[in-house]
Design an enzyme around this catalytic site. Structure first.
Site, short mmCIF file in Angstrom:
data_model
loop_
_atom_site.label_atom_id
_atom_site.label_comp_id
_atom_site.label_asym_id
_atom_site.label_seq_id
_atom_site.Cartn_x
_atom_site.Cartn_y
_atom_site.Cartn_z
N LYS A 1 -4.24 0.25 -5.15
CA LYS A 1 -4.01 1.00 -6.39
C LYS A 1 -3.04 0.25 -7.04
O LYS A 1 -3.21 -0.32 -8.43
CB LYS A 1 -3.41 2.46 -6.44
CG LYS A 1 -4.39 3.38 -5.36
CD LYS A 1 -3.91 4.82 -5.66
CE LYS A 1 -2.68 4.96 -4.84
NZ LYS A 1 -2.67 4.87 -3.25
N ARG B 1 -1.63 13.76 -7.70
CA ARG B 1 -1.81 13.63 -6.24
C ARG B 1 -2.27 15.21 -6.09
O ARG B 1 -2.64 15.52 -4.73
CB ARG B 1 -0.63 13.16 -5.75
CG ARG B 1 -0.77 11.86 -5.23
CD ARG B 1 0.55 11.61 -4.48
NE ARG B 1 0.29 10.58 -3.37
CZ ARG B 1 0.56 9.32 -3.81
NH1 ARG B 1 0.88 8.97 -4.72
NH2 ARG B 1 0.53 8.56 -2.59
N ARG C 1 1.46 -5.18 4.86
CA ARG C 1 1.89 -5.35 3.39
C ARG C 1 3.48 -5.82 3.28
O ARG C 1 4.12 -5.65 4.10
CB ARG C 1 1.97 -3.81 2.69
CG ARG C 1 2.52 -4.00 1.22
CD ARG C 1 2.22 -2.79 0.54
NE ARG C 1 2.44 -1.42 1.19
CZ ARG C 1 1.93 -0.48 0.88
NH1 ARG C 1 1.02 -0.31 -0.44
NH2 ARG C 1 1.92 0.69 1.39
N ARG D 1 8.11 -1.77 3.22
CA ARG D 1 8.35 -0.43 2.54
C ARG D 1 8.77 0.39 4.15
O ARG D 1 8.12 0.28 4.90
CB ARG D 1 7.26 0.10 1.98
CG ARG D 1 7.33 0.06 0.55
CD ARG D 1 6.04 0.19 -0.20
NE ARG D 1 5.48 1.72 0.10
CZ ARG D 1 4.68 2.25 -0.55
NH1 ARG D 1 3.98 1.51 -1.59
NH2 ARG D 1 4.28 3.42 -0.29
N ARG E 1 0.75 10.20 5.79
CA ARG E 1 0.30 10.05 4.43
C ARG E 1 -1.26 10.40 4.34
O ARG E 1 -1.68 10.64 3.05
CB ARG E 1 0.50 8.57 3.88
CG ARG E 1 2.26 8.57 3.56
CD ARG E 1 3.01 7.24 3.47
NE ARG E 1 2.09 6.24 2.81
CZ ARG E 1 2.07 4.73 2.81
NH1 ARG E 1 2.92 4.12 3.91
NH2 ARG E 1 1.60 4.22 1.92
P1 AP5 Z 1 -1.64 -1.69 -2.40
O1 AP5 Z 1 -1.90 -2.21 -3.56
O2 AP5 Z 1 -0.10 -1.80 -2.21
O3 AP5 Z 1 -2.13 -0.27 -2.25
P2 AP5 Z 1 -1.65 1.25 -2.72
O4 AP5 Z 1 -2.90 1.93 -2.96
O5 AP5 Z 1 -0.95 0.92 -4.18
O6 AP5 Z 1 -1.00 1.69 -1.63
P3 AP5 Z 1 0.31 2.77 -1.53
O7 AP5 Z 1 0.60 2.66 0.05
O8 AP5 Z 1 1.47 2.23 -2.44
O9 AP5 Z 1 -0.17 4.10 -1.77
P4 AP5 Z 1 0.60 5.32 -1.54
O10 AP5 Z 1 -0.27 6.31 -2.22
O11 AP5 Z 1 0.57 5.73 -0.16
O12 AP5 Z 1 2.06 5.27 -2.08
P5 AP5 Z 1 3.02 5.44 -3.20
O13 AP5 Z 1 3.98 4.46 -3.54
O14 AP5 Z 1 2.12 5.71 -4.51
O15 AP5 Z 1 -2.36 -2.44 -1.14
C1 AP5 Z 1 -2.13 -2.33 -0.02
C2 AP5 Z 1 -1.98 -3.46 0.86
O16 AP5 Z 1 -3.38 -4.04 0.83
C3 AP5 Z 1 -1.12 -4.92 0.28
O17 AP5 Z 1 -0.55 -5.32 1.40
C4 AP5 Z 1 -2.08 -5.59 -0.67
O18 AP5 Z 1 -2.01 -6.82 -0.50
C5 AP5 Z 1 -3.46 -5.42 0.32
N1 AP5 Z 1 -4.75 -5.42 -0.58
C6 AP5 Z 1 -4.90 -4.82 -1.77
N2 AP5 Z 1 -6.30 -4.83 -2.21
C7 AP5 Z 1 -6.90 -5.62 -1.31
C8 AP5 Z 1 -8.06 -6.37 -0.99
N3 AP5 Z 1 -8.91 -5.98 -1.81
N4 AP5 Z 1 -8.41 -7.03 0.04
C9 AP5 Z 1 -7.28 -7.30 0.89
N5 AP5 Z 1 -6.16 -6.71 0.98
C10 AP5 Z 1 -5.96 -5.92 -0.20
O19 AP5 Z 1 3.54 6.91 -2.91
C11 AP5 Z 1 4.81 6.68 -1.91
C12 AP5 Z 1 5.36 8.18 -1.37
O20 AP5 Z 1 5.81 8.67 -2.72
C13 AP5 Z 1 4.42 9.41 -1.45
O21 AP5 Z 1 4.23 9.45 0.15
C14 AP5 Z 1 5.14 10.42 -1.89
O22 AP5 Z 1 6.11 11.02 -0.94
C15 AP5 Z 1 5.77 9.99 -3.00
N6 AP5 Z 1 4.96 10.16 -4.16
C16 AP5 Z 1 4.46 9.19 -5.02
N7 AP5 Z 1 3.59 9.91 -5.86
C17 AP5 Z 1 3.55 11.19 -5.72
C18 AP5 Z 1 3.09 12.40 -6.52
N8 AP5 Z 1 2.26 12.17 -7.63
N9 AP5 Z 1 3.35 13.61 -5.96
C19 AP5 Z 1 4.13 13.74 -4.89
N10 AP5 Z 1 4.65 12.67 -4.18
C20 AP5 Z 1 4.41 11.35 -4.57
MG MG Z 2 1.07 1.54 -4.37
#
Ligand code: AP5
Ligand code: MG
Length: 222
Positions: free
Chosen positions: A16, A91, A130, A163, A174
């Site tokens: 994402k 979410r 990552r 992270r 997660r």
């Molecule tokens: P990356 O682009 O970093 O993936 P992502 O989908 O952004 O993954 P996240 O781990 O950031 O999502 P998340 O939903 O768990 O965390 P968030 O920060 O939103 O890619 C991942 C890896 O793959 C990287 O190394 C990248 O280089 C690689 N990659 C990407 N595309 C690729 C490809 N095509 N081929 C190969 N490699 C590739 O949330 C964190 C925390 O915040 C949550 O757990 C929660 O506690 C809180 N939170 C956030 N939003 C909310 C909400 N709306 N409500 C409640 N709590 C929330």
């Molecule tokens: Mg992310």
């Protein structure tokens, strides 16, 4: 042309953030990652950060009212642009309802929801490798999408770190949280005609091309 209002849906580690950053480079669409906003608040030690820290570090969702308030306020502060892309929000069903209500009050609506589809095995592989720039937030992967110089951001020269929630245990939490609380949004947005499913198992370039094709169809109304 009408500004684009996109949502990136999909489990953790599906790309994402990576794809939202690419859309910004390609089209100037401004990314807004709810996770990045929370991590920034935690780092600064703000009141929001103190309330969110325990949830974020354990991989559970922060309360709906808190994250909704934070995201809507952040949306109001975004600069004028060809559009924005929400990454990680909404979410839960209450967050989706609150977003629709908040946008409607502002005379806005969602253009499309991009759902990144990927297997759990590949998710785990991508997350454990990552690395993120502590300065500009650019995302890398030491095995799949490495920086040109190990440990150094290509974009700004900042140092790359892991992270705190990218451990195997927290990733499992997660994923379970996604399945129980976020996955129902796939059907929610499908029923509203907004869902666009993308095969996220391909290379980052190939995924970006699929997303660009979606955006082009939105712009031409096809
Ligand atoms: P990356 O682009 O970093 O993936 P992502 O989908 O952004 O993954 P996240 O781990 O950031 O999502 P998340 O939903 O768990 O965390 P968030 O920060 O939103 O890619 C991942 C890896 O793959 C990287 O190394 C990248 O280089 C690689 N990659 C990407 N595309 C690729 C490809 N095509 N081929 C190969 N490699 C590739 O949330 C964190 C925390 O915040 C949550 O757990 C929660 O506690 C809180 N939170 C956030 N939003 C909310 C909400 N709306 N409500 C409640 N709590 C929330
Ligand atoms: Mg992310």
């Amino acid at each position: 042309m009408r500004p684009l209002r996109l949502i990136f849906l999909g489990p953790p580690g599906t790309g994402k953030g990576t794809q939202a950053q690419r859309l910004q480079q390609q089209l100037g669409i401004v990314p807004l990652s709810s996770g990045d906003v929370l991590r920034r608040e935690i780092k600064e030690g703000s009141e929001v950060g103190r309330q969110a820290a325990e949830y974020v570090h354990s991989g559970r969702l922060v309360p709906d009212d808190l994250i909704t308030r934070v995201v809507l306020a952040a949306l109001d502060r975004l600069p004028a642009s060809p559009g924005w892309a929400l990454d990680g929000f909404p979410r839960t069903a209450p967050q989706a309802e609150a977003l629709a209500a908040g946008l409607s009050q502002r005379g806005l609506s969602i253009s499309a929801v991009i759902d990144l589809v990927l297997s759990d095995d590949e998710i785990l592989r991508r997350i454990v490798d990552r690395r993120v720039c502590g300065n500009c937030g650019a995302t890398y992967n030491v095995s799949l999408l490495p920086p040109k110089v190990a440990g150094v951001c290509d974009r700004c020269g900042g140092g790359l770190t892991q992270r705190a929630d990218d451990t195997r245990d927290v990733i499992q939490t997660r994923l379970e949280t996604y399945r129980s609380q976020t996955a129902p949004l796939v059907e929610y947005y499908r029923q509203r005609g907004l869902l666009r499913e993308i095969d996220a198992s391909k290379s980052a370039d190939s995924v970006a091309r699929q997303i660009l094709a979606v955006v082009q169809r939105l712009e031409t109304g096809a």
